[in-house]
Design an enzyme around this catalytic site. Sequence first.
Site, mmCIF file in Angstrom:
data_model
loop_
_atom_site.group_PDB
_atom_site.id
_atom_site.type_symbol
_atom_site.label_atom_id
_atom_site.label_comp_id
_atom_site.label_asym_id
_atom_site.label_seq_id
_atom_site.Cartn_x
_atom_site.Cartn_y
_atom_site.Cartn_z
ATOM 1 N N HIS A 1 5.297 5.730 11.550
ATOM 2 C CA HIS A 1 4.775 5.648 10.187
ATOM 3 C C HIS A 1 3.839 6.852 10.023
ATOM 4 C CE1 HIS A 1 3.347 4.202 6.454
ATOM 5 N NE2 HIS A 1 3.094 2.936 6.745
ATOM 6 N N ARG B 1 11.462 3.821 3.291
ATOM 7 C CA ARG B 1 11.048 2.831 4.295
ATOM 8 C C ARG B 1 12.257 1.975 4.632
ATOM 9 N NH1 ARG B 1 5.812 -1.083 4.427
ATOM 10 N NH2 ARG B 1 4.930 0.907 5.101
ATOM 11 N N ARG C 1 0.792 -1.226 0.000
ATOM 12 C CA ARG C 1 0.000 0.000 0.000
ATOM 13 C C ARG C 1 0.823 1.275 0.000
ATOM 14 N NH1 ARG C 1 -2.875 -3.789 1.901
ATOM 15 N NH2 ARG C 1 -0.953 -4.270 2.968
ATOM 16 N N THR C 2 1.775 1.349 0.921
ATOM 17 C CA THR C 2 2.453 2.628 1.107
ATOM 18 C C THR C 2 3.193 3.027 -0.164
ATOM 19 O OG1 THR C 2 2.643 2.117 3.438
ATOM 20 C CG2 THR C 2 3.993 3.933 2.632
ATOM 21 N N LYS D 1 26.057 -4.328 -2.732
ATOM 22 C CA LYS D 1 27.526 -4.232 -2.811
ATOM 23 C C LYS D 1 28.092 -3.600 -1.550
ATOM 24 C CE LYS D 1 27.294 -3.371 -7.810
ATOM 25 N NZ LYS D 1 27.463 -2.293 -8.807
#
Length: 308
Positions: A136, A108, A58-59, A87
């Site tokens: 959030h 995120r 969703r986000t 890496k």
Amino acid sequence: MSSPSFTGRDVVSVRDFSRKEIDHVLDMAEVMEPLAKKGSDMLHGRIMATLFFEASTRTRLSFESAMTRLGGTALGFAETRGTSVEKGENLADTVRVVEKYADVLVVRHPLEGAARMAAEFSSIPVINAGSGAEEHPTQALLDLYTMRKEFGTIDGLSIGMIGDLRYGRTVHSLAYALSQYKVKLFLISPDILRMRREVMEEVSKKIDVEETASLKDHLRELDVIYMTRVQKERFADLQEYEKVKGSYRLMAEDLVKAKKSSIVMHPLPRVDEVDPNVDSTPHAKYFQQVGNGVVLRMGLLGLVLGAL
Ligand code: NCD
């Protein structure tokens, strides 16, 4: 009164915003409602980069949808596989590179503090799309928007947050944000999943908060029944998870005892805490919440990028 200025600002924690500023974001989400259908070129030529070091449906997609509906472009990664993170590139370098490709970063990350750090290294605005179990903020804003849309106001509501209040970042941001309004909070969880102490300390100074383990005892008092998933991936000990998984399971039958006007919210994804038989009741608002997430993020992007 002049509107608060958001241009160029980071959105790392809801605690960085006053009530007036939060209300302004909600107002802008409302302005976006017709544009979500019609589309707009408000952010034409602007680029949003999504850096997602942790799973999301969703986000990330709603940020991309919001940007696209406003005529902007989205680029980024949904997992670190195939990027230079594999890496050994660190977050600071990743941020300092990607900021050259975009006008706003949406991040995120599984670690607490990661969004704040990204904001420190970035010269373009950073929006926190979830920082570990910590916060959030955009979910909290869309949750407030949903409440305001459903009830016309947030003041005066009795709100129950149910489930994993320890590891669930959405409830941390939401509790901080709600402490700016005149609400009563019921924090309903098993003992080991009680609300983080630092959140509890700050929030209980401003509003009336009651902690309890029983949803049944309080169901009839609640205007908002905010269910959450037990955050399995954040338990250090899976045996602890086994003890508390399935602690709450809301069924349509339970809602017979709830206020007629009460609404059931959930940030999603759900596991088994809201039975699918709730979906067809008039209480269920979790899929509306998803749609509200798009207009809220349209408003926020418009503000941060100086288009509103
Ligand atoms: C939440 C999250 O990622 O914190 N999901 C979301 O963004 N709507 C809730 C969860 O994962 O349980």
